[in-house]
Design an enzyme around this catalytic site. Structure first.
Site, PDB file in Angstrom:
ATOM      1  N   ARG A  55     -14.305  -7.981 -15.041  1.00 26.93           N
ATOM      2  CA  ARG A  55     -15.376  -8.123 -16.031  1.00 26.93           C
ATOM      3  C   ARG A  55     -15.236  -7.161 -17.213  1.00 26.93           C
ATOM      4  NH1 ARG A  55     -16.822 -10.016 -11.382  1.00 26.93           N
ATOM      5  NH2 ARG A  55     -15.627  -8.230 -10.690  1.00 26.93           N
ATOM      6  N   THR A  56     -15.015  -5.899 -16.934  1.00 23.23           N
ATOM      7  CA  THR A  56     -15.046  -4.913 -18.025  1.00 23.23           C
ATOM      8  C   THR A  56     -13.933  -5.200 -19.025  1.00 23.23           C
ATOM      9  OG1 THR A  56     -15.893  -3.332 -16.419  1.00 23.23           O
ATOM     10  CG2 THR A  56     -15.161  -2.443 -18.531  1.00 23.23           C
ATOM     11  N   LYS A  85       7.920   7.539 -16.855  1.00 21.85           N
ATOM     12  CA  LYS A  85       8.719   8.632 -17.435  1.00 21.85           C
ATOM     13  C   LYS A  85       7.996   9.972 -17.377  1.00 21.85           C
ATOM     14  CE  LYS A  85      10.548   5.182 -20.582  1.00 21.85           C
ATOM     15  NZ  LYS A  85      10.400   4.618 -21.924  1.00 21.85           N
ATOM     16  N   ARG A 106     -10.152   2.682 -18.934  1.00 19.29           N
ATOM     17  CA  ARG A 106     -10.615   2.789 -17.533  1.00 19.29           C
ATOM     18  C   ARG A 106      -9.514   3.509 -16.769  1.00 19.29           C
ATOM     19  NH1 ARG A 106     -13.000  -1.627 -13.348  1.00 19.29           N
ATOM     20  NH2 ARG A 106     -14.835  -1.213 -14.610  1.00 19.29           N
ATOM     21  N   HIS A 135     -19.967   4.831 -15.771  1.00 17.55           N
ATOM     22  CA  HIS A 135     -19.566   3.505 -16.263  1.00 17.55           C
ATOM     23  C   HIS A 135     -20.589   3.126 -17.341  1.00 17.55           C
ATOM     24  CE1 HIS A 135     -17.841  -0.363 -16.528  1.00 17.55           C
ATOM     25  NE2 HIS A 135     -17.865  -0.754 -15.267  1.00 17.55           N
TER      26      HIS A 135
HETATM   27  N1   CP Z   1     -18.692  -4.423 -13.013  1.00 16.85           N
HETATM   28  C1   CP Z   1     -17.396  -4.080 -13.197  1.00 16.85           C
HETATM   29  O1   CP Z   1     -17.076  -2.991 -13.674  1.00 16.85           O
HETATM   30  O2   CP Z   1     -16.506  -5.046 -12.846  1.00 16.85           O
HETATM   31  P1   CP Z   1     -14.926  -4.921 -12.982  1.00 16.85           P
HETATM   32  O3   CP Z   1     -14.486  -3.809 -12.059  1.00 16.85           O
HETATM   33  O4   CP Z   1     -14.399  -6.276 -12.597  1.00 16.85           O
HETATM   34  O5   CP Z   1     -14.617  -4.557 -14.414  1.00 16.85           O
END
Ligand code: CP
Length: 309
Positions: A55-56, A85, A106, A135
């Site tokens: 999703r993110t 490397k 991320r 998050h």
């Molecule tokens: N809700 C969420 O962060 O989903 P993903 O890990 O799929 O990005």
């Protein structure tokens, strides 16, 4: 007048003010009603995902393209010079950020997004999730979904269920809602996955009410939002996991006494903590919530990359 989010790093929720959160929610609503493919015209945004995501990553990429921008990046760090490397994250960020107008990251390590913001080449960094820490963009879409369904961000009764220890989404959302008035939290988690002390301490200092409960049934009749999370198998031994996950499963019949306005949210992915019969109830909102990730991330990037909208 410049908006205060212009060129700002988005690393953690405590660094955002209530009025900034409200501006993002309001802008998300406008962009959902009326798409604007000019807002990121000629902008390039890096989406660098060192940890799996559905999703993110995809909602960021959709948001960037829907606003007229271009995406570069990767969906795992395995093919980068960092993995192969021995390049440091700091050096990687300095280089990648010199190519782009904004940098979304991320990474499994807590503090990695903050580190990226310290080495970015004068461009804003957005935290797409750093380990069990924060998050913040999930929180933005959660706030937007709450506002969309309840018409307010004050005066809410909200339960968090499941893994409150490692679940970064509930940490960020608790911190965000503590900026609003008359919020009551109900925490339902096994003792070993309880909300961390530092979050409870922050809530105490902000004068926010919270209480601990053993079952969902005892709080459902009072709730506006039931926020479910996945019990993370990888954090527990097998016998603990089987016992715990069975205690935190929401079924449609458990919602019989729910208020009309109650919505069930979940950051997803769900495993089996919400049975599929809940999907057909008027209370299920987790798939619309995931869709709202596009509008919330559009709003954030539009505000971070445009002095005025
Ligand atoms: N809700 C969420 O962060 O989903 P993903 O890990 O799929 O990005």
């Amino acid at each position: 007048m410049a908006n205060s989010l212009f060129q700002k790093h988005i690393i953690s929720i405590p660094e955002l003010t209530r009025s900034e959160l409200e501006l993002i929610v309001e802008t998300a609503g406008k962009l959902k009603a009326e798409p604007n493919p000019q807002l990121l015209k000629n902008k390039v945004v890096a989406c660098c995902f060192f940890e799996p995501s559905t999703r993110t990553r995809l909602s960021f990429e959709t948001a960037i393209q829907r606003l007229g921008g271009t995406v570069i990046g990767f969906d795992n760090g395995g093919n980068t010079s960092l993995a192969n490397k021995g390049e440091t994250l700091a050096d990687s960020v300095q280089v990648i950020s010199s190519y782009v107008d904004a940098f979304v990251i991320r990474h499994p390590q807590e503090g990695s997004a903050r580190l990226a913001s310290e080495f970015s080449h004068g461009v804003p960094v957005v935290n797409g999730g750093d380990g069990a820490n924060q998050h913040p963009t999930q929180t933005l879409l959660d706030l937007f979904s709450i506002f969309e369904t309840q018409g307010r961000l004050d005066n809410l009764n909200i339960a968090f269920v499941g893994d409150l220890k490692y679940g970064r989404t509930v940490h960020s959302l608790a911190q965000a809602l503590s900026k609003f008035n008359n919020i009551n939290f109900f925490f339902i988690a096994p003792e070993i996955l309880a909300m961390p002390d530092y979050i409870c301490e922050e809530l105490n200092q902000a004068g926010i009410n919270y209480s601990l409960h053993a079952t969902m049934e005892e709080v459902i009749p009072k709730l506006d939002i039931l926020y479910m999370t996945r019990v993370q198998k990888e954090r527990l031994d097998e016998s603990e996991y089987v016992h715990i996950k069975a205690a935190y499963v929401l079924t449609a019949s458990m919602l019989a006494d729910a208020p009309n306005n109650l919505k069930v949210l979940h950051p997803l992915p769900r495993i089996d903590e919400i049975t599929v019969d809940v999907d057909k109830t008027k209370h299920a909102y987790y798939f619309q919530q995931a869709e709202n990730g596009v509008y919330a991330r559009e709003a954030l990037l539009a505000l971070v990359l445009n002095e005025q909208l």
